[in-house]
Design a protein around this motif. Structure first.
Motif, PDB file in Angstrom:
ATOM      1  N   SER A   1      -7.597  -6.520  20.625  1.00 57.09           N
ATOM      2  CA  SER A   1      -7.780  -6.213  19.202  1.00 57.09           C
ATOM      3  C   SER A   1      -8.794  -7.081  18.458  1.00 57.09           C
ATOM      4  CB  SER A   1      -6.421  -6.333  18.487  1.00 57.09           C
ATOM      5  OG  SER A   1      -6.013  -7.696  18.430  1.00 57.09           O
TER       6      SER A   1
ATOM      7  N   THR B   1      -7.844   2.172  13.952  1.00 54.32           N
ATOM      8  CA  THR B   1      -8.457   1.253  12.990  1.00 54.32           C
ATOM      9  C   THR B   1      -9.499   1.947  12.114  1.00 54.32           C
ATOM     10  OG1 THR B   1      -9.903  -0.682  12.892  1.00 54.32           O
ATOM     11  CG2 THR B   1     -10.055   0.617  14.875  1.00 54.32           C
ATOM     12  N   ASP B   2      -9.747   1.365  10.955  1.00 53.36           N
ATOM     13  CA  ASP B   2     -10.824   1.873  10.098  1.00 53.36           C
ATOM     14  C   ASP B   2     -12.206   1.564  10.686  1.00 53.36           C
ATOM     15  OD1 ASP B   2     -10.838  -0.887   9.678  1.00 53.36           O
ATOM     16  OD2 ASP B   2     -10.758  -0.780   7.482  1.00 53.36           O
ATOM     17  N   GLU B   3     -12.246   0.636  11.656  1.00 52.66           N
ATOM     18  CA  GLU B   3     -13.551   0.215  12.179  1.00 52.66           C
ATOM     19  C   GLU B   3     -14.271   1.325  12.937  1.00 52.66           C
ATOM     20  OE1 GLU B   3     -13.916  -3.629  13.831  1.00 52.66           O
ATOM     21  OE2 GLU B   3     -12.537  -4.527  12.390  1.00 52.66           O
TER      22      GLU B   3
ATOM     23  N   TYR C   1     -15.283  -3.349  20.477  1.00 54.85           N
ATOM     24  CA  TYR C   1     -13.883  -3.095  20.095  1.00 54.85           C
ATOM     25  C   TYR C   1     -13.758  -1.732  19.425  1.00 54.85           C
ATOM     26  CZ  TYR C   1      -9.813  -2.979  17.029  1.00 54.85           C
ATOM     27  OH  TYR C   1      -8.682  -2.576  16.353  1.00 54.85           O
TER      28      TYR C   1
ATOM     29  N   ASN D   1      -7.626  -3.854   7.677  1.00 50.80           N
ATOM     30  CA  ASN D   1      -7.196  -5.195   8.117  1.00 50.80           C
ATOM     31  C   ASN D   1      -5.778  -5.540   7.675  1.00 50.80           C
ATOM     32  OD1 ASN D   1     -10.188  -5.293   8.154  1.00 50.80           O
ATOM     33  ND2 ASN D   1      -9.792  -7.394   8.829  1.00 50.80           N
TER      34      ASN D   1
ATOM     35  N   LEU E   1      -8.854 -13.952  10.659  1.00 47.54           N
ATOM     36  CA  LEU E   1      -9.314 -14.706   9.482  1.00 47.54           C
ATOM     37  C   LEU E   1      -8.196 -15.410   8.706  1.00 47.54           C
ATOM     38  CD1 LEU E   1     -11.822 -15.381   7.622  1.00 47.54           C
ATOM     39  CD2 LEU E   1     -10.988 -13.529   6.176  1.00 47.54           C
TER      40      LEU E   1
ATOM     41  N   PRO F   1     -14.411 -21.890   8.994  1.00 48.38           N
ATOM     42  CA  PRO F   1     -15.679 -21.256   9.357  1.00 48.38           C
ATOM     43  C   PRO F   1     -15.842 -19.868   8.741  1.00 48.38           C
ATOM     44  CG  PRO F   1     -14.143 -21.153  11.205  1.00 48.38           C
ATOM     45  CD  PRO F   1     -13.419 -21.809  10.081  1.00 48.38           C
TER      46      PRO F   1
ATOM     47  N   TYR G   1     -18.224 -16.679   8.331  1.00 48.68           N
ATOM     48  CA  TYR G   1     -19.381 -16.092   9.024  1.00 48.68           C
ATOM     49  C   TYR G   1     -20.438 -15.632   8.010  1.00 48.68           C
ATOM     50  CZ  TYR G   1     -16.269 -15.557  13.155  1.00 48.68           C
ATOM     51  OH  TYR G   1     -15.405 -15.761  14.204  1.00 48.68           O
TER      52      TYR G   1
ATOM     53  N   ARG H   1     -13.391  -6.496   3.307  1.00 47.81           N
ATOM     54  CA  ARG H   1     -12.351  -5.826   4.085  1.00 47.81           C
ATOM     55  C   ARG H   1     -11.299  -5.298   3.111  1.00 47.81           C
ATOM     56  NH1 ARG H   1     -15.937  -6.284   7.024  1.00 47.81           N
ATOM     57  NH2 ARG H   1     -16.045  -7.006   9.184  1.00 47.81           N
TER      58      ARG H   1
ATOM     59  N   ASN I   1     -14.744 -11.845   1.985  1.00 53.88           N
ATOM     60  CA  ASN I   1     -14.086 -12.855   2.832  1.00 53.88           C
ATOM     61  C   ASN I   1     -14.020 -14.193   2.110  1.00 53.88           C
ATOM     62  OD1 ASN I   1     -13.866 -10.962   4.844  1.00 53.88           O
ATOM     63  ND2 ASN I   1     -15.654 -11.685   5.993  1.00 53.88           N
TER      64      ASN I   1
ATOM     65  N   ARG J   1     -21.351 -13.175  12.870  1.00 57.54           N
ATOM     66  CA  ARG J   1     -20.939 -12.353  14.021  1.00 57.54           C
ATOM     67  C   ARG J   1     -22.062 -11.347  14.309  1.00 57.54           C
ATOM     68  NH1 ARG J   1     -15.448  -9.119  12.870  1.00 57.54           N
ATOM     69  NH2 ARG J   1     -14.453 -10.974  13.705  1.00 57.54           N
TER      70      ARG J   1
ATOM     71  N   HIS K   1     -22.228  -7.604  12.645  1.00 54.88           N
ATOM     72  CA  HIS K   1     -21.090  -7.700  11.719  1.00 54.88           C
ATOM     73  C   HIS K   1     -21.067  -6.549  10.701  1.00 54.88           C
ATOM     74  CE1 HIS K   1     -18.634 -10.915   9.307  1.00 54.88           C
ATOM     75  NE2 HIS K   1     -17.960  -9.789   9.516  1.00 54.88           N
TER      76      HIS K   1
ATOM     77  N   TYR L   1     -16.260 -21.341  18.307  1.00 52.95           N
ATOM     78  CA  TYR L   1     -16.933 -22.034  17.215  1.00 52.95           C
ATOM     79  C   TYR L   1     -17.874 -23.144  17.664  1.00 52.95           C
ATOM     80  CZ  TYR L   1     -13.784 -19.232  14.487  1.00 52.95           C
ATOM     81  OH  TYR L   1     -13.125 -18.155  13.950  1.00 52.95           O
TER      82      TYR L   1
HETATM   83  O1  DAU Z   1     -10.346  -3.327  10.033  1.00 49.27           O
HETATM   84  C1  DAU Z   1      -9.289  -3.334  10.946  1.00 49.27           C
HETATM   85  C2  DAU Z   1      -9.545  -4.388  11.993  1.00 49.27           C
HETATM   86  O2  DAU Z   1      -9.317  -5.645  11.371  1.00 49.27           O
HETATM   87  C3  DAU Z   1      -8.654  -4.245  13.223  1.00 49.27           C
HETATM   88  O3  DAU Z   1      -8.940  -3.029  13.852  1.00 49.27           O
HETATM   89  C4  DAU Z   1      -8.885  -5.403  14.184  1.00 49.27           C
HETATM   90  O4  DAU Z   1      -7.994  -5.310  15.273  1.00 49.27           O
HETATM   91  C5  DAU Z   1      -8.647  -6.698  13.457  1.00 49.27           C
HETATM   92  O5  DAU Z   1      -8.954  -7.793  14.291  1.00 49.27           O
HETATM   93  C6  DAU Z   1      -9.501  -6.774  12.185  1.00 49.27           C
HETATM   94  O6  DAU Z   1     -10.901  -6.906  12.516  1.00 49.27           O
HETATM   95  P1  DAU Z   1     -11.868  -7.904  11.704  1.00 49.27           P
HETATM   96  O7  DAU Z   1     -12.995  -8.256  12.566  1.00 49.27           O
HETATM   97  O8  DAU Z   1     -12.174  -7.361  10.363  1.00 49.27           O
HETATM   98  O9  DAU Z   1     -10.847  -9.146  11.500  1.00 49.27           O
HETATM   99  P2  DAU Z   1     -11.071 -10.718  11.567  1.00 49.27           P
HETATM  100  O10 DAU Z   1      -9.820 -11.338  11.051  1.00 49.27           O
HETATM  101  O11 DAU Z   1     -11.557 -11.163  12.892  1.00 49.27           O
HETATM  102  O12 DAU Z   1     -12.232 -10.959  10.517  1.00 49.27           O
HETATM  103  C7  DAU Z   1     -12.094 -10.563   9.163  1.00 49.27           C
HETATM  104  C8  DAU Z   1     -13.409 -10.872   8.479  1.00 49.27           C
HETATM  105  O13 DAU Z   1     -13.563 -12.300   8.404  1.00 49.27           O
HETATM  106  C9  DAU Z   1     -14.618 -10.377   9.218  1.00 49.27           C
HETATM  107  O14 DAU Z   1     -15.596  -9.971   8.268  1.00 49.27           O
HETATM  108  C10 DAU Z   1     -15.117 -11.591   9.993  1.00 49.27           C
HETATM  109  C11 DAU Z   1     -14.733 -12.737   9.074  1.00 49.27           C
HETATM  110  N1  DAU Z   1     -14.401 -14.009   9.750  1.00 49.27           N
HETATM  111  C12 DAU Z   1     -13.477 -13.981  10.748  1.00 49.27           C
HETATM  112  C13 DAU Z   1     -13.122 -15.145  11.395  1.00 49.27           C
HETATM  113  C14 DAU Z   1     -12.115 -15.124  12.514  1.00 49.27           C
HETATM  114  C15 DAU Z   1     -14.972 -15.196   9.322  1.00 49.27           C
HETATM  115  O15 DAU Z   1     -15.791 -15.222   8.391  1.00 49.27           O
HETATM  116  N2  DAU Z   1     -14.608 -16.350   9.962  1.00 49.27           N
HETATM  117  C16 DAU Z   1     -13.720 -16.373  10.981  1.00 49.27           C
HETATM  118  O16 DAU Z   1     -13.455 -17.470  11.541  1.00 49.27           O
END
Ligand code: DAU
Ligand code: NAD
Length: 359
Positions: free
Chosen positions: A86, A134-136, A160, A189, A200, A215, A217, A224, A259, A292, A295, A353
């Motif tokens: 995921s 997922t919405d992605e 993914y 999310n 996150l 951190p 990104y 989200r 974010n 990322r 992204h 990281y």
């Molecule tokens: O939108 C639904 C999706 O949400 C699900 O399908 C995925 O399984 C789930 O992991 C999630 O995906 P994201 O990539 O949006 O989630 P994540 O928590 O990894 O990241 C949320 C946002 O925060 C994304 O724009 C990347 C950013 N981020 C993430 C991490 C881990 C940062 O800026 N810093 C970080 O350390």
């Protein structure tokens, strides 16, 4: 008695759903099939309500024989399919597992459901295969573009989301070709209890409490559509029991902060909570790091269909949900200790990281 096969029920959303279902349906037995990858844990299944109606099976959704046997042995009449790889960042560094589990694993489940429910003369209509997506799959929205609807074309951007899109298509095709009674939900999310801290919100909570860098990104202005996991579970349950077969439903939180806003809110809540912390103000811990690759900039969900047809809307506001989530992580040091003890979280932090530069 209903017999529900939940896949991935030791993960974040799956374990919350198992809890929800055992409470919501006192006559349901839950067969929970989970491979216990780095993201799954028995710790997520402690103190279940109605635990005597929960059967945990340590196994892989790609194991045809195992899945086929379970469908028959427990007379499964509903499948709720969460099991997946995921995490988007991991799909960028190692896509193979995503293709294998998310696509091939879904295929194995569909074949097992077809064999159990649609075999020749004994076609069952009192059954349901619900696929959690997922919405992605819809890709990324530009600044003024309207929110994703169920009609938005698929345009996945990461390994993914492409693997999830492929699995959605397979599920849909089994409905169209074989008449499998199915539903699909595409959700935004999630956050809340039991989320593995690579994501996150829990990452920011834990790092901030521990005085470690936060951190962010790129410029942190990605958007989200955050939804509390309990609201997601309620939506899935409504779709499973009352959704129209063959339909897909968008699920989201009706809020779209950046974010950076999320991270700052968490920092502010921790400042209030720990007025004497040496890390106060926690915002000082924010670091802008290399973005990322690929992204997605913005997601937003139009949730009018599920509201209209099933009367569902999110109950948690983001402000209260974040506060409760922080409280939950602070109140569960034993859960965090178990995650730390497995070593997967720390090794992920080091791996993801260490090589990121400054944005
Ligand atoms: O939108 C639904 C999706 O949400 C699900 O399908 C995925 O399984 C789930 O992991 C999630 O995906 P994201 O990539 O949006 O989630 P994540 O928590 O990894 O990241 C949320 C946002 O925060 C994304 O724009 C990347 C950013 N981020 C993430 C991490 C881990 C940062 O800026 N810093 C970080 O350390
Ligand atoms: P997670 O990573 O926390 O949990 C996944 C679970 O699946 C783990 O318990 C893991 O052990 C299990 N699993 C993985 N591979 C398996 C395999 N081959 N066989 C059996 N079990 C296996 O994931 P999550 O965040 O709870 O997401 C659950 C589902 O919801 C996924 O399908 C995901 O795409 C979808 N989803 C997640 C979000 C989100 O924000 N987290 C949003 C929308 C949709």
């Amino acid at each position: 008695m209903r017999n529900v096969l939940v896949t991935g029920g030791a993960g974040f959303i799956g374990s919350n759903f198992v809890r929800y279902l055992l409470r919501a349906e006192p006559d349901a037995r839950v067969v929970n099939l989970d491979a216990l990858t780095y993201a799954g844990s028995r710790e997520n299944l402690r103190d279940l309500p109605g635990a005597e109606r929960h059967v945990f099976v340590h196994g892989d959704i790609r194991d045809r024989e195992r899945v086929g046997t379970l469908m028959h042995a427990y007379s499964v009449d509903s499948v709720v399919h969460f099991a997946a790889e995921s995490h988007v960042d991991r799909s960028i560094t190692g896509p193979a597992a995503f293709i294998d589990t998310n696509i091939n694993g879904t295929f194995v489940l569909l074949e097992a459901a077809r064999a159990a429910w649609l075999d020749g003369t004994a076609r069952r209509t009192d059954v349901r295969f619900h696929h959690v997506s997922t919405d992605e799959v819809f890709g990324s929205l530009g600044p003024g573009e309207p929110a994703f609807t169920e009609q938005t074309p698929y345009r996945p951007n990461s390994p993914y989301s492409a693997s999830k899109a492929a699995s959605d298509h397979l599920v849909r095709a089994y409905g169209h070709t074989y008449g499998l009674p199915l539903t699909i939900s595409n959700c935004s999310n999630n956050y809340g209890p039991f989320q593995f801290p690579e994501k996150l919100i829990p990452l920011m909570i834990l790092n901030a409490v521990r005085g470690k860098p936060l951190p962010v990104y790129g410029d942190g202005l990605q958007v989200r559509d955050w939804l509390h996991v309990e609201d997601h579970c309620e939506a899935i349950h409504a779709i499973l029991r009352r959704g129209r077969p063959g339909e897909t439903y968008n699920v989201g939180g009706n809020n779209q902060p950046t974010n950076l806003e999320i991270v700052r809110t968490i920092c502010g809540l921790l400042d209030e909570r720990f007025p004497d912390s040496p890390h106060r103000p926690h915002e000082r811990l924010i670091r802008f790091v290399t973005d990322r690759p690929g992204h997605d900039r913005r997601y937003a969900m139009d949730i009018s269909k599920i509201g209209r047809e099933l009367g569902w809307s999110p109950r948690h506001s983001l402000a209260d949900g974040l506060r409760d989530t922080i409280d939950w992580y602070l109140a569960h040091p034993d859960w965090l200790a178990a995650i730390d003890a497995k070593g997967e979280f720390q090794s992920w932090l080091a791996q993801n990281y260490a090589t990121r530069g400054t944005a």
